[in-house]
Write a protein that holds these residues in place. Structure first.
Motif, PDB file in Angstrom:
ATOM      1  N   GLY A 192       2.767   4.921   6.088  1.00  0.00           N
ATOM      2  CA  GLY A 192       2.394   3.853   5.178  1.00  0.00           C
ATOM      3  C   GLY A 192       3.425   3.663   4.085  1.00  0.00           C
ATOM      4  N   VAL A 193       2.945   3.289   2.896  1.00  0.00           N
ATOM      5  CA  VAL A 193       3.828   3.057   1.752  1.00  0.00           C
ATOM      6  C   VAL A 193       3.243   3.771   0.545  1.00  0.00           C
ATOM      7  CG1 VAL A 193       4.865   1.345   0.209  1.00  0.00           C
ATOM      8  CG2 VAL A 193       4.553   0.827   2.656  1.00  0.00           C
ATOM      9  N   SER A 194       4.029   4.626  -0.085  1.00  0.00           N
ATOM     10  CA  SER A 194       3.563   5.387  -1.236  1.00  0.00           C
ATOM     11  C   SER A 194       3.514   4.523  -2.504  1.00  0.00           C
ATOM     12  CB  SER A 194       4.503   6.586  -1.464  1.00  0.00           C
ATOM     13  OG  SER A 194       4.054   7.370  -2.540  1.00  0.00           O
ATOM     14  N   ALA A 195       2.548   4.794  -3.350  1.00  0.00           N
ATOM     15  CA  ALA A 195       2.419   4.102  -4.636  1.00  0.00           C
ATOM     16  C   ALA A 195       1.517   4.931  -5.541  1.00  0.00           C
ATOM     17  CB  ALA A 195       1.848   2.698  -4.444  1.00  0.00           C
ATOM     18  N   HIS A 196       1.491   4.585  -6.826  1.00  0.00           N
ATOM     19  CA  HIS A 196       0.576   5.225  -7.757  1.00  0.00           C
ATOM     20  C   HIS A 196      -0.846   4.770  -7.428  1.00  0.00           C
ATOM     21  CE1 HIS A 196      -1.305   6.556 -11.487  1.00  0.00           C
ATOM     22  NE2 HIS A 196      -0.183   7.222 -11.769  1.00  0.00           N
ATOM     23  N   SER A 197      -1.787   5.697  -7.489  1.00  0.00           N
ATOM     24  CA  SER A 197      -3.151   5.362  -7.093  1.00  0.00           C
ATOM     25  C   SER A 197      -3.803   4.330  -8.008  1.00  0.00           C
ATOM     26  CB  SER A 197      -4.018   6.628  -7.051  1.00  0.00           C
ATOM     27  OG  SER A 197      -4.101   7.215  -8.345  1.00  0.00           O
ATOM     28  N   SER A 198      -3.245   4.122  -9.215  1.00  0.00           N
ATOM     29  CA  SER A 198      -3.782   3.085 -10.105  1.00  0.00           C
ATOM     30  C   SER A 198      -3.317   1.691  -9.709  1.00  0.00           C
ATOM     31  CB  SER A 198      -3.370   3.379 -11.552  1.00  0.00           C
ATOM     32  OG  SER A 198      -1.962   3.256 -11.706  1.00  0.00           O
ATOM     33  N   LEU A 199      -2.311   1.641  -8.786  1.00  0.00           N
ATOM     34  CA  LEU A 199      -1.773   0.361  -8.329  1.00  0.00           C
ATOM     35  C   LEU A 199      -1.793   0.320  -6.789  1.00  0.00           C
ATOM     36  CD1 LEU A 199       1.352   0.323 -10.686  1.00  0.00           C
ATOM     37  CD2 LEU A 199      -0.805  -0.913 -11.052  1.00  0.00           C
ATOM     38  N   PRO A 200      -2.962   0.422  -6.202  1.00  0.00           N
ATOM     39  CA  PRO A 200      -3.049   0.566  -4.747  1.00  0.00           C
ATOM     40  C   PRO A 200      -2.488  -0.634  -3.985  1.00  0.00           C
ATOM     41  CG  PRO A 200      -5.214   0.141  -5.693  1.00  0.00           C
ATOM     42  CD  PRO A 200      -4.297   0.409  -6.838  1.00  0.00           C
ATOM     43  N   ASN A 251      -3.353  11.300  -7.216  1.00  0.00           N
ATOM     44  CA  ASN A 251      -2.900  10.048  -7.827  1.00  0.00           C
ATOM     45  C   ASN A 251      -1.754   9.398  -7.064  1.00  0.00           C
ATOM     46  OD1 ASN A 251      -1.060  12.020  -8.453  1.00  0.00           O
ATOM     47  ND2 ASN A 251      -0.954  11.559 -10.652  1.00  0.00           N
ATOM     48  N   ILE A 252      -1.585   9.765  -5.786  1.00  0.00           N
ATOM     49  CA  ILE A 252      -0.527   9.187  -4.956  1.00  0.00           C
ATOM     50  C   ILE A 252      -1.149   8.592  -3.701  1.00  0.00           C
ATOM     51  CG2 ILE A 252       1.572   9.646  -3.618  1.00  0.00           C
ATOM     52  CD1 ILE A 252       2.152  11.993  -5.460  1.00  0.00           C
ATOM     53  N   ILE A 253      -0.843   7.328  -3.433  1.00  0.00           N
ATOM     54  CA  ILE A 253      -1.226   6.710  -2.173  1.00  0.00           C
ATOM     55  C   ILE A 253      -0.403   7.372  -1.072  1.00  0.00           C
ATOM     56  CG2 ILE A 253      -1.280   4.571  -0.834  1.00  0.00           C
ATOM     57  CD1 ILE A 253      -3.214   4.533  -3.168  1.00  0.00           C
ATOM     58  N   SER A 254      -1.068   7.909  -0.084  1.00  0.00           N
ATOM     59  CA  SER A 254      -0.370   8.669   0.957  1.00  0.00           C
ATOM     60  C   SER A 254       0.493   7.760   1.822  1.00  0.00           C
ATOM     61  CB  SER A 254      -1.384   9.395   1.846  1.00  0.00           C
ATOM     62  OG  SER A 254      -0.742  10.002   2.938  1.00  0.00           O
ATOM     63  N   ASP A 255       1.757   8.161   2.020  1.00  0.00           N
ATOM     64  CA  ASP A 255       2.645   7.382   2.879  1.00  0.00           C
ATOM     65  C   ASP A 255       2.784   7.979   4.280  1.00  0.00           C
ATOM     66  OD1 ASP A 255       4.130   9.609   2.271  1.00  0.00           O
ATOM     67  OD2 ASP A 255       5.963   8.531   1.750  1.00  0.00           O
ATOM     68  N   ARG A 291       1.271  -6.162   8.851  1.00  0.00           N
ATOM     69  CA  ARG A 291       0.976  -7.434   8.191  1.00  0.00           C
ATOM     70  C   ARG A 291       0.944  -7.260   6.678  1.00  0.00           C
ATOM     71  NH1 ARG A 291      -2.425  -8.254  12.822  1.00  0.00           N
ATOM     72  NH2 ARG A 291      -4.291  -7.488  11.729  1.00  0.00           N
ATOM     73  N   HIS A 292       0.688  -6.040   6.233  1.00  0.00           N
ATOM     74  CA  HIS A 292       0.682  -5.746   4.798  1.00  0.00           C
ATOM     75  C   HIS A 292       2.027  -5.185   4.330  1.00  0.00           C
ATOM     76  CE1 HIS A 292      -3.663  -6.383   4.429  1.00  0.00           C
ATOM     77  NE2 HIS A 292      -3.796  -5.715   5.563  1.00  0.00           N
ATOM     78  N   ALA A 293       2.685  -4.445   5.202  1.00  0.00           N
ATOM     79  CA  ALA A 293       3.972  -3.844   4.848  1.00  0.00           C
ATOM     80  C   ALA A 293       4.798  -3.723   6.121  1.00  0.00           C
ATOM     81  CB  ALA A 293       3.772  -2.475   4.204  1.00  0.00           C
ATOM     82  N   THR A 294       5.881  -4.491   6.212  1.00  0.00           N
ATOM     83  CA  THR A 294       6.656  -4.541   7.456  1.00  0.00           C
ATOM     84  C   THR A 294       7.266  -3.193   7.822  1.00  0.00           C
ATOM     85  OG1 THR A 294       8.604  -5.267   6.205  1.00  0.00           O
ATOM     86  CG2 THR A 294       7.206  -6.986   7.180  1.00  0.00           C
ATOM     87  N   GLU A 295       7.465  -2.324   6.827  1.00  0.00           N
ATOM     88  CA  GLU A 295       8.086  -1.028   7.105  1.00  0.00           C
ATOM     89  C   GLU A 295       7.097  -0.003   7.653  1.00  0.00           C
ATOM     90  OE1 GLU A 295       7.585  -1.002   2.503  1.00  0.00           O
ATOM     91  OE2 GLU A 295       7.532  -2.432   4.179  1.00  0.00           O
ATOM     92  N   ALA A 296       5.820  -0.330   7.649  1.00  0.00           N
ATOM     93  CA  ALA A 296       4.816   0.608   8.165  1.00  0.00           C
ATOM     94  C   ALA A 296       4.993   0.799   9.670  1.00  0.00           C
ATOM     95  CB  ALA A 296       3.418   0.100   7.863  1.00  0.00           C
ATOM     96  N   SER A 297       4.582   1.949  10.169  1.00  0.00           N
ATOM     97  CA  SER A 297       4.759   2.216  11.600  1.00  0.00           C
ATOM     98  C   SER A 297       3.805   3.314  12.061  1.00  0.00           C
ATOM     99  CB  SER A 297       6.200   2.631  11.904  1.00  0.00           C
ATOM    100  OG  SER A 297       6.501   3.872  11.278  1.00  0.00           O
ATOM    101  N   VAL A 298       3.689   3.442  13.377  1.00  0.00           N
ATOM    102  CA  VAL A 298       2.935   4.520  14.012  1.00  0.00           C
ATOM    103  C   VAL A 298       3.845   5.179  15.048  1.00  0.00           C
ATOM    104  CG1 VAL A 298       0.959   5.126  15.467  1.00  0.00           C
ATOM    105  CG2 VAL A 298       0.699   3.430  13.651  1.00  0.00           C
ATOM    106  N   GLU A 299       3.877   6.519  15.050  1.00  0.00           N
ATOM    107  CA  GLU A 299       4.729   7.261  15.977  1.00  0.00           C
ATOM    108  C   GLU A 299       3.864   8.177  16.848  1.00  0.00           C
ATOM    109  OE1 GLU A 299       7.284   9.407  13.389  1.00  0.00           O
ATOM    110  OE2 GLU A 299       8.371   7.632  12.682  1.00  0.00           O
ATOM    111  N   PHE A 300       4.304   8.383  18.090  1.00  0.00           N
ATOM    112  CA  PHE A 300       3.597   9.231  19.044  1.00  0.00           C
ATOM    113  C   PHE A 300       4.493  10.395  19.459  1.00  0.00           C
ATOM    114  CE2 PHE A 300       2.211   4.852  19.538  1.00  0.00           C
ATOM    115  CZ  PHE A 300       0.832   4.948  19.438  1.00  0.00           C
ATOM    116  N   GLU A 301       3.915  11.578  19.518  1.00  0.00           N
ATOM    117  CA  GLU A 301       4.644  12.764  19.978  1.00  0.00           C
ATOM    118  C   GLU A 301       3.732  13.576  20.908  1.00  0.00           C
ATOM    119  OE1 GLU A 301       6.408  17.026  18.318  1.00  0.00           O
ATOM    120  OE2 GLU A 301       5.829  15.463  16.884  1.00  0.00           O
TER     121      GLU A 301
END
Length: 388
Positions: A192-200, A251-255, A291-301
């Protein structure tokens, strides 16, 4: 190679005591135990296969006894054992201890007891004047996902023609097993994308999407549970939500969040189709994330992929096994083995070996001496079968 007189006969019990001393926990080198096996087999064998994997110091080996003709048998077992850490043992785990008709030690049941009977049979293999060959095959790292067996299965399938049966000697109390579930394990990482939890709105929580994916797995598992009557678990495909790891602070949005899931696919079910269905679920979430963040992704291993052993009533291996044991039909078990690997490359395969799975992987693992004797007799009957 030309056959030579093997060393003096040793009992399976004596060889088992030697094998237990090798601390062959999965992932460790096979050099020492393979050298021991070769010291018993190589001089008397008529051919040898060495099939290494990608990791230095880990090799599968196989020895052929008898002529290079069709109609051979393969006896196969793995040399690795599970760890003993955090287990409370009454006996030293890597020293075989015999008491009251049992031999205690790590790997005695799973599955160095079968290896010992294989090795103890070498003098009998030479004396028998085989008309069709018997291969003794030894693989590495079965316990961590049958990592070694595919390399040997592919190589031996090239060199050995028209194999009548592969017999994998996992503990079945010398009963024939002709089907078991497959096992598939995979990591799915949500980025995902990291951010401060007060600014989700500035971030995108990987944790939230991982949890949504996990909820879909739970729903799918419930769907599988409705397909088979309660009490018939050996025919039920099951999913396990094994791990969910993500986040660093409140207080960190998990990336990043990683989910480990596993599949136990019942024989006859299409494991590949189920895996693709689950991956499609994750990719649908990935599209929403992007659609919310173009840099987001899902990886498979993929961690490992062990094929199921599917029953085949026309199997020459099953027919042979039933004839040797007097059973009317094969059985099904819930655990996975290398048998599915051999079957996948086109070799007819069953499971039949000494000891009970109930004694495997636990503290004070043991095998009954009586079971070793039964296995020795079983192999003697196989040798006789190949000599007429």
């Amino acid at each position: 190679m030309s056959p030579k007189i093997p060393q003096a006969f040793q009992s399976a019990k004596s060889i088992l005591c030697d094998l237990v001393r090798f601390e062959t926990v999965s992932g460790t080198s096979t050099d020492e135990i393979n050298a021991y096996i070769a010291s018993h087999c190589e001089a008397a064998a008529t051919d040898r296969i060495i099939a290494p994997g990608p990791v230095p110091g880990q090799q599968n080996i196989a020895f052929r006894f008898g002529p290079d003709v069709s109609g051979g048998l393969i006896l196969s077992g793995h040399t690795d054992v599970v760890p003993v850490q955090d287990q409370k043992w009454s006996h030293p785990p890597f020293v075989a201890t015999e008491r009251d008709g049992r031999i205690y030690g790590r790997g005695t049941c799973d599955m160095k007891g079968f290896l010992a009977s294989m090795i103890a049979a070498v003098p009998k293999l030479v004396d028998a004047k085989l008309k069709r060959p018997i291969w003794l095959a030894f693989t590495y790292d079965e316990e961590t996902g049958c990592l070694g067996a595919p390399y040997l299965a592919e190589e031996i399938a090239k060199q050995a023609t028209d194999i009548e049966a592969v017999i994998v000697g996992e503990p079945t109390e010398m009963s024939v097993v002709d089907q078991h579930k497959g096992a598939f394990v995979e990591y799915v990482t949500f980025n995902g994308v990291s951010a401060h939890s007060s600014l989700p709105w500035l971030g995108l929580s990987a944790n939230e999407y991982a949890i949504r994916f996990s909820a879909q797995l739970i729903t799918l598992n419930e769907e599988f549970s409705q397909e088979v009557p309660v009490g018939e678990g050996d025919r039920m495909t099951t999913l396990n939500l094994a791990q969910i790891n993500g986040g660093t602070a409140h207080n960190i949005i998990s990336d990043k969040c990683r989910v480990m899931w596993s599949l136990r696919c019942a024989p006859g079910q299409d494991a590949d189709a189920i895996v693709q269905r689950i991956r499609a679920m994750a990719r649908a979430l990935e599209a929403e994330m992007q659609r919310h963040a173009t840099e987001a992704s899902v990886e498979f291993e993929t961690v490992f992929d062990v094929p199921p052993l599917a029953a085949n009533t026309a199997s020459t291996a099953l027919r042979l096994g039933l004839g040797m044991t007097g059973q009317n039909a094969g059985q099904s078990v819930n655990y996975g083995t290398e048998a599915g690997v051999y079957q996948k490359v086109g070799l007819p395969t069953i499971i039949c070996g000494p000891g009970s799975i109930e004694q495997a992987h636990k503290p004070d693992e043991w095998i009954a001496v009586q079971q070793l004797d039964a296995c020795d007799s079983f192999i003697e009957r196989l040798i006789a079968h190949q000599s007429v």
